[in-house]
Design an enzyme around this catalytic site. Structure first.
Site, PDB file in Angstrom:
ATOM      1  N   CYS A 186      22.036 -17.016 -40.292  1.00 38.99           N
ATOM      2  CA  CYS A 186      22.733 -16.974 -38.964  1.00 38.99           C
ATOM      3  C   CYS A 186      20.867 -16.774 -37.976  1.00 38.99           C
ATOM      4  CB  CYS A 186      22.986 -15.470 -38.257  1.00 38.99           C
ATOM      5  SG  CYS A 186      23.393 -15.803 -36.813  1.00 38.99           S
TER       6      CYS A 186
ATOM      7  N   CYS B  27      18.730  16.686 -52.824  1.00 36.27           N
ATOM      8  CA  CYS B  27      19.763  17.279 -53.181  1.00 36.27           C
ATOM      9  C   CYS B  27      20.494  16.702 -54.449  1.00 36.27           C
ATOM     10  CB  CYS B  27      20.938  18.201 -52.203  1.00 36.27           C
ATOM     11  SG  CYS B  27      22.692  18.407 -52.965  1.00 36.27           S
TER      12      CYS B  27
END
Length: 375
Positions: free
Chosen positions: A47, A347
């Site tokens: 685009c 984590c």
């Protein structure tokens, strides 16, 4: 006599002032503007509303015009091109100052804001009229583009081969006025389209969701990777055959293992943790700490060269997901509640990693990271 000489004196004063003003103004102009030096790049990255907006952000770019190129039909309309029957591609024509920005840097900006691997369209816009392409204006542009794309392919950051066409430039047709500066003139519609298209989600996955605030060019990545060990993602069949059920679920299906019931949450041995799929070095025991969460936690990765972050909405609220760069394995998440010096808590899932003990690092090819344990 006074009256006779008055007018020439006034004229001389005005001429001197005018000359001084012009000289001062010229000194403030960049050299390329004095000489009128500009160059043009014609590029396709899906685009043109998006590529126009992204290229306008690059220093040294003077103007970007949306339009069409590649087909034989003269003065095509958007409707004709969008049909996919004219052989034209949606493109942008970039006018830039070569004393400020190089042709390669213009290509670098384009590649970091599109999917250069999809020859069948661009995100939600499907069809050959949206495929990625570089229309070279001369042999020098062709040579630069060819070499740069080969280096990007070697870098392997897109995880698929580049599929961007090199096409000799012939003609550019500007698009209708309402397409020009669409992102500026139609902010709400543009922002909605861009978000819904999937462009930014894809780019965040490739380059990290801090790519705009902390941009790293492809050229910088190429230079950083020289001499570095290469890591390649195996085929899905090989991945499935090499992983157990939990490892596959975590790394390939973005799963999460149970806390306090995984291999490394309480591992205190010295060594490094590598991607279970590719072997990319991810984390070191020197940065590991007991977070109380039941998952292995670290304050930082070994190197940003092997991890990327993206925004994850799987739990409705946004979280920062961590993935391996070359293997694209889901590793876990990073939170801003960790200890010093970073204040971060990476984590991770044990199932996404393999532990390499310090005494085994040399024989397994990780000797370059032994410096982590010098102190």
């Amino acid at each position: 006599m006074k009256a006779i000489f008055a007018y020439p004196l006034v004229i001389l004063v005005l001429l001197a002032a005018s000359f001084a003003f012009m000289t001062n103004a010229e000194e403030k102009m960049p050299a390329s503007s004095k000489q009128g030096r500009t160059e043009i790049a014609t590029l396709a990255g899906g685009c043109f509303w998006c590529t126009e907006s992204d290229l306008e952000k690059l220093d040294g770019v003077i103007d970007v015009v949306s339009g069409y190129s590649g087909g034989k039909l003269k003065q095509p309309t958007y409707k004709q091109v969008a049909s996919g029957k004219t052989e034209h591609i949606e493109v942008i024509q970039v006018t830039y100052d070569p004393d400020v920005v190089s042709y390669e840097a213009v290509l670098d900006q384009l590649f970091r804001h599109m999917d250069p691997t999809d020859a069948l369209g661009s995100f939600v816009d499907r069809g050959p009229q949206y495929r990625p392409a570089i229309f070279y204006h001369n042999e020098q542009q062709k040579q630069i583009a060819t070499q740069f794309m080969a280096q990007i392919d070697e870098l392997g950051i897109y995880q698929k081969p580049l599929n961007t066409e090199l096409i000799k430039f012939e003609q550019f047709w500007p698009a209708e006025n309402y397409h020009q500066d669409y992102a500026k003139n139609n902010k709400v519609r543009y922002n909605y389209y861009r978000y819904a298209s999937g462009r930014d989600a894809y780019l965040d996955q490739i380059f990290g969701d801090d790519r705009e605030s902390n941009p790293i060019t492809l050229r910088q990545m190429i230079e950083q990777s020289k001499g570095a060990k290469r890591y390649l993602k195996p085929s899905q069949d090989k991945i499935k055959a090499s992983l157990n059920e939990l490892q596959y679920y975590v790394t390939q299906e973005d799963g999460t293992e149970r806390p306090f019931d995984n291999e490394y949450w309480d591992n205190k041995k010295a060594g490094i943790y590598v991607d279970v799929v590719t072997g990319e070095p991810l984390f070191s025991s020197t940065d590991k700490y007991r977070s109380g969460t039941g998952w292995p936690s670290f304050t930082q990765p070994i190197s940003d060269a092997f991890v990327i972050t993206t925004t994850d909405y799987k739990l409705i609220y946004p979280r920062t997901e961590v993935r391996s760069k070359f293997g694209d394995s889901h590793l876990g998440h990073v939170f801003k509640d960790g200890p010093e010096p970073t204040g971060l808590r990476y984590c991770m899932n044990s199932a996404a990693m393999r532990f390499v003990a310090k005494e085994d690092m040399r024989k397994e090819g990780y000797a370059e990271y032994l410096y982590l344990f010098d102190s």
